[in-house]
Design an enzyme around this catalytic site. Structure first.
Site, mmCIF file in Angstrom:
data_model
loop_
_atom_site.group_PDB
_atom_site.id
_atom_site.type_symbol
_atom_site.label_atom_id
_atom_site.label_comp_id
_atom_site.label_asym_id
_atom_site.label_seq_id
_atom_site.Cartn_x
_atom_site.Cartn_y
_atom_site.Cartn_z
ATOM 1 N N PHE A 1 3.171 -9.350 -9.853
ATOM 2 C CA PHE A 1 4.271 -10.276 -9.618
ATOM 3 C C PHE A 1 4.507 -11.052 -10.920
ATOM 4 C CE2 PHE A 1 3.406 -9.124 -5.395
ATOM 5 C CZ PHE A 1 4.464 -9.515 -4.588
ATOM 6 N N ARG B 1 2.081 8.619 6.790
ATOM 7 C CA ARG B 1 2.390 8.588 8.219
ATOM 8 C C ARG B 1 3.890 8.414 8.417
ATOM 9 N NH1 ARG B 1 -0.910 3.633 10.084
ATOM 10 N NH2 ARG B 1 -0.601 3.161 7.891
ATOM 11 N N LYS C 1 0.820 -1.215 0.000
ATOM 12 C CA LYS C 1 0.000 0.000 0.000
ATOM 13 C C LYS C 1 0.857 1.270 0.000
ATOM 14 C CE LYS C 1 -2.238 0.502 3.643
ATOM 15 N NZ LYS C 1 -3.008 0.061 4.779
ATOM 16 N N PHE D 1 -4.067 -0.456 7.566
ATOM 17 C CA PHE D 1 -4.818 -1.715 7.446
ATOM 18 C C PHE D 1 -5.663 -1.758 6.156
ATOM 19 C CE2 PHE D 1 -4.949 -2.108 12.406
ATOM 20 C CZ PHE D 1 -3.643 -2.558 12.410
ATOM 21 N N LYS E 1 10.258 -5.577 10.923
ATOM 22 C CA LYS E 1 9.927 -4.814 9.741
ATOM 23 C C LYS E 1 11.152 -4.273 9.020
ATOM 24 C CE LYS E 1 5.827 -1.997 8.944
ATOM 25 N NZ LYS E 1 4.945 -1.021 9.540
ATOM 26 N N ALA F 1 -3.256 2.163 13.866
ATOM 27 C CA ALA F 1 -4.503 1.925 13.133
ATOM 28 C C ALA F 1 -5.475 1.057 13.930
ATOM 29 C CB ALA F 1 -4.208 1.300 11.782
ATOM 30 N N THR G 1 3.961 1.567 -0.883
ATOM 31 C CA THR G 1 4.692 1.584 -2.154
ATOM 32 C C THR G 1 3.802 2.132 -3.268
ATOM 33 O OG1 THR G 1 5.918 -0.317 -1.358
ATOM 34 C CG2 THR G 1 6.028 0.105 -3.709
ATOM 35 N N TRP H 1 7.072 -0.555 -8.284
ATOM 36 C CA TRP H 1 8.110 -1.143 -7.440
ATOM 37 C C TRP H 1 9.385 -1.374 -8.261
ATOM 38 C CZ3 TRP H 1 10.762 -5.897 -7.122
ATOM 39 C CH2 TRP H 1 11.431 -6.121 -5.903
#
Lengths: 557, 557
Positions: free
Chosen positions: B382, B94, B71, B301, B105, B273, B73, B410
């Protein structure tokens, strides 16, 4: 006089880019943080690096009293005064801790017309260095409990973890806590506590390291506690030091600001003066010496603690050498040391003054005789001070070959301390005497402490219970004997009894606790109750600190 | 492909002053933090303020899966793509929490060739906003315990203090603790705990307030717990809100950075969130709308939580109105929602894909029908995705009048999302439909929750134990009934059971806990276990994050 914050807010500041340019710094080495603060890349270009170092002036003080002495104010005022008389000077200070700003203190960036600015920023988050130190410290804490939770491969003994957590807040409720409650999912329950950020060993390391590589290596050497087999557990064994160093990659760069008179000021690091050494960073001091001909710096507490650690820890390890020292005193504070009550300090009292001068005399003796430092006494003048008192003081100091200079920078800025600046220049132009230390590296830890107590504090002897003696012996055997000792004791007296004013002698110094700081590379000898997490008073300053809709701040002093 | 950090470190950034100038910002409103970050004064000059607002694009997603959707990205890639096709666009994001960077992460600033930079800074301290939020929060905590310690004039019941402490660290050992141990000098012993900073109500307030005056007022409204007489105790009763606002005076200003393709990005605030609303600040979004024709933003989310709170809380209260929404999905994630194991997602499986598309269909339905938002589905492509799968997806969405666009930002940057940008522009050029909410202000708190559960989550009904019902009734009676509800439930399912993938219906939503956020002005309804302090994994990212002597950072993804 207007309040400190009113004076600071009315000041016309120069852009920090302008301050940096005047120092010869090129744009690439200056990272602005707003228009009036900047981080400076400490690796200078070859031209600056080749410059001869400037002269380093240490501002220290008599044993602190509730009457106040004004050490930071004098440091700032002397920097301004040196520029006023035509020298190229800058000042090097510690960053203020945030917690006390909301407690009793309300701010710590000088006072009157001798302040560093922007004072709100310097007193609040500044450039985020303390937040970075807190996060690096607390990352290690989290990794310790996480390691224990996930199988404890290193065999860390949860009862012997000495690495606490930190927060930049005066918060007594966090001094002694139990963490890890709530069952398996929340980890291993154990006793813990929070210190204020300035008490973190990470802060001491940041202020003693040479560069990023040295910082990371020292972080790796931190001993967080002991394992079930009695082995020391290091941060590097937890693989925490790399990430800790990443968190500190900006914090390691000194912060450039200015005084009200546009004297450049590097404000960097703020180790506690009790369990740490209480001076700004080595990196900032070295940088300043390349950028200015005179660098005025200060050390925490009175000269028995601050100047001693400045010389025996910071100078010993870094090779820095001060050219002269300024001892700050007030007539009021000296009368307090002579036994006068706080309420009667404004009254003429020559016998009490004479008695209190004993405190000053011993500090002068230590600086001159023990450390070999030429010095001057700076008197922050109050209107009630009489000619008779000042004459007595001058006469007593003349006997030691030390001049007394009245300073009025608080009310008049740099011009008010011009005579002090002239005397400092005179002292630094005499043939330099080699700096001496209170003890040698090769002395045992016990000998080091004994020399400090007898030579600096005027004590007859030192003492420690068998358990403490054994700990000291173990540290000696474990190969830490060459470290300096970092004494934590009351700053209010040469002795370990805060109520003993003046210059007590023949007392005994009792070592109550010993702490290994293997990253900072010193051994803390605790000779008193030490407070590593302050509390707030009944009516904290925070209740009076406020901001209006336009962003105007009130309540910082 | 190189790693995210390798791509970010090789990027040629423009000076932030250049980025700001291109936006029409004058020097006085830009406070540089280094050369590539700046804080922007949100009060614009009259000329900019008079500009018509740009169009706001919300990027949201299907229910998250372990397969990842991308999201952030996509938000970054769409911003770049809009500029690529000749529009004036910027992005609003954010700020990432620091704790998770050291846990699983390793970074949260986009990925591949769709990143915001400087990524190390954005992932670490950035401009100190989170540190400021933590200090403001913890100052209030310290003042609570200090008040109890010094006589407790307000009669605060130590058993009913709900205001915890916060730290920006994943540290499970701090979830449940006992503070104030050690006797009288350390205050009143009581149960307490730490949340991660993004879970602080101060963070939610910072992100919902209009300006400094509104911030301070809301801080004063925070209810920290209850007194012995059952009365609510506020931060203003403790006189803490002024000093808290002082600590946040810089944090309230949005931070300007750039994408790899120099698209301006405001990154500001980061409320959790779950117990908060999960969007960047209102102040940043409003500012961006004055500075650009298209503003791309995201919400935490999936759309059932993130988009719903974005609309029902952030837009309702601020008057902001999105012109279109982008729903991010991947073929792999949709197959996961169709019941396929993580290990088998690369295999062609049209029946599973069709089943999983039900999740996407319900999110599309909610955005289109409930909220009245035109939308497009963005598929992060992908290499294993087949034409047959993509055709099935397009056919299913066409039935709802929604186009499916393949996006390759990406791997290719903005150029890879040009088709997505074109579709977004087309959607925003249609005649605007008025935004609708899932519930009205005048609905009772119970009705609001009921509408969310039945209309958005596909549930049959809601349930709460008598004690919870009574709490909800009391909040209604106490005058909080007009507040929005902020649902905390699992993000992995429309239901409250994380294992129920796809589009479950007929389920019952149980309210387990209710929390009043009187400063943020919403009522949290907890329908699941919520984690407000994460833990670290067995081998945290921190063990791989490192820095070399030259300051080169490795290990951030």
């Amino acid at each position: 006089m207007p309040s400190d914050i009113a004076i600071a807010q009315q000041a016309q500041l120069n852009k920090v880019s302008q301050i940096a340019q005047a120092l010869g710094l090129n744009e690439a080495s200056v990272e602005p943080y707003g228009h009036y603060k900047a981080k400076i890349e400490p690796a200078l270009n070859p031209q600056l690096q080749a410059r001869a170092d400037g002269r380093l002036i240490l501002v220290t003080a008599i044993s602190p009293t509730p009457a106040g002495e004004g050490k930071t104010t004098t440091t700032v005022g002397l920097g301004d005064a040196l520029n006023h008389i035509g020298k190229r000077a800058m000042v090097c200070l510690r960053e203020p801790a945030l917690g006390p700003v909301f407690g009793m203190k309300g701010g710590a960036a000088g006072g009157g017309y001798a302040q560093v600015v922007p004072m709100e920023d310097i007193n609040l988050h500044f450039t985020g260095d303390f937040a970075a130190v807190a996060l690096a410290h607390n990352l290690l804490s989290a990794m310790i409990d996480n390691h224990i939770h996930h199988g404890n491969a290193l065999g860390i003994d949860p009862r012997q973890v000495s690495w606490k957590r930190v927060m930049d807040m005066n918060d007594r409720a966090l001094r002694q806590i139990v963490v890890g409650l709530g069952g398996k999912v929340n980890g291993q329950a154990r006793e813990d506590g929070f210190d204020i950020v300035v008490a973190s060993e990470v802060m001491a390391i940041l202020c003693l390291c040479d560069d990023l590589a040295d910082l990371k290596q020292r972080l790796g050497h931190i001993v967080i506690g002991y394992g079930f087999a009695g082995q020391a557990i290091t941060a590097s064994a937890l693989q925490a030091h790399g990430a800790m160093a990443v968190l500190l990659k900006n914090a390691i760069k000194p912060n450039l600001v200015q005084t009200l008179e546009h004297t450049p000021a590097l404000i960097h690091g703020g180790p506690f003066a009790n369990i740490a050494h209480g001076c700004n960073s080595v990196i900032a001091t070295r940088l300043a010496l390349k950028l200015a001909d005179y660098v005025v710096t200060e050390a925490g507490f009175g000269a028995d603690l601050g100047a001693e650690k400045f010389i025996d820890i910071k100078c010993r390890k870094s090779g820095l050498r001060p050219a002269a020292a300024v001892i700050v005193a007030t007539v009021r504070a000296l009368k307090y040391h002579g036994g006068v009550d706080l309420t009667a300090l404004a009254q003429l009292n020559l016998p009490a003054l004479l008695a209190g001068i004993a405190n000053l005399q011993r500090h002068v003796h230590n600086l001159q005789q023990t450390f070999g430092l030429p010095c001057v006494v700076a008197i922050n003048r109050f209107t009630q001070d009489t000619d008779a008192e000042l004459a007595l003081l001058a006469e007593q100091m003349a006997a030691l070959g030390v001049r007394v200079v009245l300073a009025e920078h608080w009310a008049k800025g740099g011009a008010g301390a011009a005579a002090l600046a002239e005397e400092v220049v005179r002292l630094t132009e005499a043939a330099p005497t080699p700096l001496r230390f209170a003890y040698e590296d090769a002395d045992t830890l016990w000998e080091k402490m004994h020399k400090l107590a007898t030579r600096i504090y005027g004590a007859a002897d030192i003492f420690a219970a068998r358990r403490i003696r054994e700990q000291i012996d173990k540290l000696q055997q474990d190969g830490y004997g060459h470290y300096p000792v970092c004494v934590a004791k009351t700053q209010y007296s040469f002795s370990t009894d805060a109520a003993l004013r003046g210059a007590p002698s023949g007392h005994r110094v009792t070592i109550r606790e010993v702490r290994l700081c293997a990253g900072a590379e010193f051994i803390v000898m605790v000779c008193d109750d030490i407070m590593t997490m302050p509390g707030l008073p009944k009516v904290p300053c925070a209740t009076r600190i406020d901001i209006d809709a336009a962003g105007h701040v009130v309540g910082l002093f």
